[in-house]
Write a protein that holds these residues in place. Structure first.
Motif, PDB file in Angstrom:
ATOM      1  N   VAL A   1      -4.402  16.384   6.486  1.00 41.01           N
ATOM      2  CA  VAL A   1      -4.954  17.359   7.799  1.00 41.01           C
ATOM      3  C   VAL A   1      -4.913  16.162   8.906  1.00 41.01           C
ATOM      4  CG1 VAL A   1      -6.841  18.155   8.828  1.00 41.01           C
ATOM      5  CG2 VAL A   1      -6.193  18.660   6.473  1.00 41.01           C
ATOM      6  N   ASP A   2      -5.320  15.036   8.821  1.00 43.51           N
ATOM      7  CA  ASP A   2      -5.679  14.044   9.846  1.00 43.51           C
ATOM      8  C   ASP A   2      -4.247  13.606  10.447  1.00 43.51           C
ATOM      9  OD1 ASP A   2      -8.439  14.119   9.983  1.00 43.51           O
ATOM     10  OD2 ASP A   2      -8.349  12.272   8.706  1.00 43.51           O
ATOM     11  N   LEU A   3      -3.386  13.446   9.594  1.00 42.27           N
ATOM     12  CA  LEU A   3      -2.031  12.924   9.772  1.00 42.27           C
ATOM     13  C   LEU A   3      -1.169  14.053  10.490  1.00 42.27           C
ATOM     14  CD1 LEU A   3      -0.220  10.300   9.654  1.00 42.27           C
ATOM     15  CD2 LEU A   3       0.731  11.212   7.528  1.00 42.27           C
ATOM     16  N   ALA A   4      -1.087  15.133   9.878  1.00 48.33           N
ATOM     17  CA  ALA A   4      -0.426  16.544  10.545  1.00 48.33           C
ATOM     18  C   ALA A   4      -0.912  16.651  11.911  1.00 48.33           C
ATOM     19  CB  ALA A   4      -0.741  17.736   9.520  1.00 48.33           C
TER      20      ALA A   4
ATOM     21  N   GLU B   1       6.569   7.438  12.367  1.00 49.21           N
ATOM     22  CA  GLU B   1       6.628   6.481  10.898  1.00 49.21           C
ATOM     23  C   GLU B   1       6.146   5.267  11.605  1.00 49.21           C
ATOM     24  OE1 GLU B   1       9.736   8.611   7.838  1.00 49.21           O
ATOM     25  OE2 GLU B   1      10.506   7.222   9.667  1.00 49.21           O
ATOM     26  N   LYS B   2       6.698   4.451  12.283  1.00 45.14           N
ATOM     27  CA  LYS B   2       6.286   3.034  12.813  1.00 45.14           C
ATOM     28  C   LYS B   2       4.951   2.976  13.395  1.00 45.14           C
ATOM     29  CE  LYS B   2       9.837   2.361  15.484  1.00 45.14           C
ATOM     30  NZ  LYS B   2      10.557   1.615  16.730  1.00 45.14           N
ATOM     31  N   GLU B   3       4.576   4.202  14.072  1.00 45.63           N
ATOM     32  CA  GLU B   3       3.131   4.040  14.675  1.00 45.63           C
ATOM     33  C   GLU B   3       2.105   4.363  13.770  1.00 45.63           C
ATOM     34  OE1 GLU B   3       0.935   6.051  18.528  1.00 45.63           O
ATOM     35  OE2 GLU B   3       3.146   5.252  18.493  1.00 45.63           O
ATOM     36  N   TYR B   4       2.302   5.192  12.806  1.00 42.60           N
ATOM     37  CA  TYR B   4       1.248   5.494  12.005  1.00 42.60           C
ATOM     38  C   TYR B   4       1.749   4.926  10.358  1.00 42.60           C
ATOM     39  CZ  TYR B   4      -0.725   8.129  15.319  1.00 42.60           C
ATOM     40  OH  TYR B   4      -1.315   8.671  16.590  1.00 42.60           O
ATOM     41  N   ASN B   5       2.462   4.012  10.267  1.00 46.68           N
ATOM     42  CA  ASN B   5       2.916   3.730   8.871  1.00 46.68           C
ATOM     43  C   ASN B   5       2.976   4.655   7.716  1.00 46.68           C
ATOM     44  OD1 ASN B   5       3.614   1.416   6.975  1.00 46.68           O
ATOM     45  ND2 ASN B   5       1.380   1.068   6.357  1.00 46.68           N
ATOM     46  N   CYS B   6       3.691   5.622   7.990  1.00 46.74           N
ATOM     47  CA  CYS B   6       3.767   6.867   6.796  1.00 46.74           C
ATOM     48  C   CYS B   6       5.466   7.001   6.712  1.00 46.74           C
ATOM     49  CB  CYS B   6       3.027   7.850   7.819  1.00 46.74           C
ATOM     50  SG  CYS B   6       3.882   8.762   9.153  1.00 46.74           S
TER      51      CYS B   6
ATOM     52  N   ALA C   1       0.852  -1.112  -0.048  1.00 42.53           N
ATOM     53  CA  ALA C   1       0.000  -0.029  -0.007  1.00 42.53           C
ATOM     54  C   ALA C   1       0.834   1.181   0.019  1.00 42.53           C
ATOM     55  CB  ALA C   1      -0.922   0.007   1.175  1.00 42.53           C
ATOM     56  N   GLU C   2       0.598   2.273  -0.758  1.00 42.36           N
ATOM     57  CA  GLU C   2       1.282   3.532  -0.851  1.00 42.36           C
ATOM     58  C   GLU C   2       1.183   4.252   0.707  1.00 42.36           C
ATOM     59  OE1 GLU C   2       1.073   7.257  -3.499  1.00 42.36           O
ATOM     60  OE2 GLU C   2       0.938   5.357  -4.584  1.00 42.36           O
ATOM     61  N   LYS C   3       2.458   4.803   0.986  1.00 42.69           N
ATOM     62  CA  LYS C   3       2.437   5.383   2.586  1.00 42.69           C
ATOM     63  C   LYS C   3       2.056   6.882   2.213  1.00 42.69           C
ATOM     64  CE  LYS C   3       5.750   2.539   4.864  1.00 42.69           C
ATOM     65  NZ  LYS C   3       7.157   2.388   5.688  1.00 42.69           N
TER      66      LYS C   3
END
Length: 283
Positions: free
Chosen positions: A235-238, A57-62, A32-34
């Motif tokens: 927005v959500d990730l920020a 990055e580990k917690e949110y796979n981004c 899946a695209e991060k």
């Protein structure tokens, strides 16, 4: 059925199964695209935020694309159209300006503090304990007046003493890391540095650290904020990032790197006693 045709039919079925299996397997294997988050920060917390970012990055796979530089230069870049999802400048002023310009959302937060200290070689051979001691004739002081945030800028209330220290400096640097190494090796008796520098590899454990009164600090140099840009495409990730920087896990990482987390006991004391005008930002 003719045995020749039976063999051909079995072969066709086998090929169909084989290729259909390859197709479904290949599709399933595609990752899946991060989501990518662009984070700008002043340069000082670069090492600390590298560790914070790795946990996020580990917690949110981004993926975080991080840019560290002088806060003023980054603010100018943002005003000129550069893209970032989150900005973490030293000072409240940069966030205030960007919010007033409509570029940053007004719900930015204070996330940490910092201070300047005196460092000496292990054992503190000249028994240095105050800024005034650095002016003693027998104390060999190194300075870094050409760094992005020299002591004179960080400790404006002590400008007269700092200028006198610069005048007597045995050696002046444009790179604080070189200066730190020389103090740790005993080539200098003392220097003034940001506390975070005392935690760097090769320096920690090889120097003495002398605390200074908070009143010696330039207020805006000693405080850091984190805010979400109002045009972010994530927005959500920020906002998850802004919240993460204030979590116990991230605050512990910042403390390990020599900063004073806003929600630590010392951080709350500094916030209430030296920055009461900004308390509403975190309430």
């Amino acid at each position: 059925m003719n045995s020749k045709y039976a063999i051909l039919l079995v072969g066709l079925v086998a090929l169909t199964v084989m290729f259909s299996g390859c197709t479904s397997s290949s599709s399933a294997a595609e990752p899946a695209e991060k989501e990518i988050l662009a984070v700008y920060s002043c340069g000082g917390p670069t090492e600390a935020l590298a560790d914070v970012n790795a946990e996020f990055e580990k917690e949110y796979n981004c993926e975080i694309r991080f840019t560290g530089a002088a806060a003023g230069k980054l603010r100018k870049a943002l005003e000129d159209g550069a893209y970032a999802d989150v900005f973490l400048p030293r000072s409240v002023t940069h966030s205030e300006v960007l919010a007033n310009e409509g570029l940053m959302n007004p719900d930015y937060k204070v996330y940490q503090f910092t201070d300047w200290v005196i460092i000496t070689p292990s054992g503190n051979p000249k028994n240095v304990s105050t800024i005034e001691d650095l002016l003693n004739d027998d104390v060999n002081v190194y300075t870094n007046s050409k760094s992005s945030i020299p002591a004179l800028k960080a400790m404006a209330p002590e400008a007269e003493s700092i200028n006198a220290i610069y005048d007597k400096s045995a050696k002046d640097y444009d790179c604080y890391r070189k200066m730190l190494s020389d103090v740790a090796s005993g080539n200098a008796d003392a220097a003034l540095v940001e506390r975070r520098c005392t935690t760097l590899p090769g320096i920690a454990g090889n120097i003495e650290v002398i605390d200074l009164p908070r009143e010696t600090m330039t207020p805006q140099i000693g405080i850091f904020t984190v805010g979400v840009m109002n045009y972010t495409e994530h927005v959500d990730l920020a906002y998850k990032y802004q919240e993460f920087v204030l979590t116990e896990k991230a605050q512990a990482i910042l403390a390990d790197h020599g900063f004073i987390p806003v929600y630590s006991e010392q951080g709350q004391e500094l916030y209430n006693n030296y920055y009461p005008e900004y308390l509403s930002l975190n309430n």
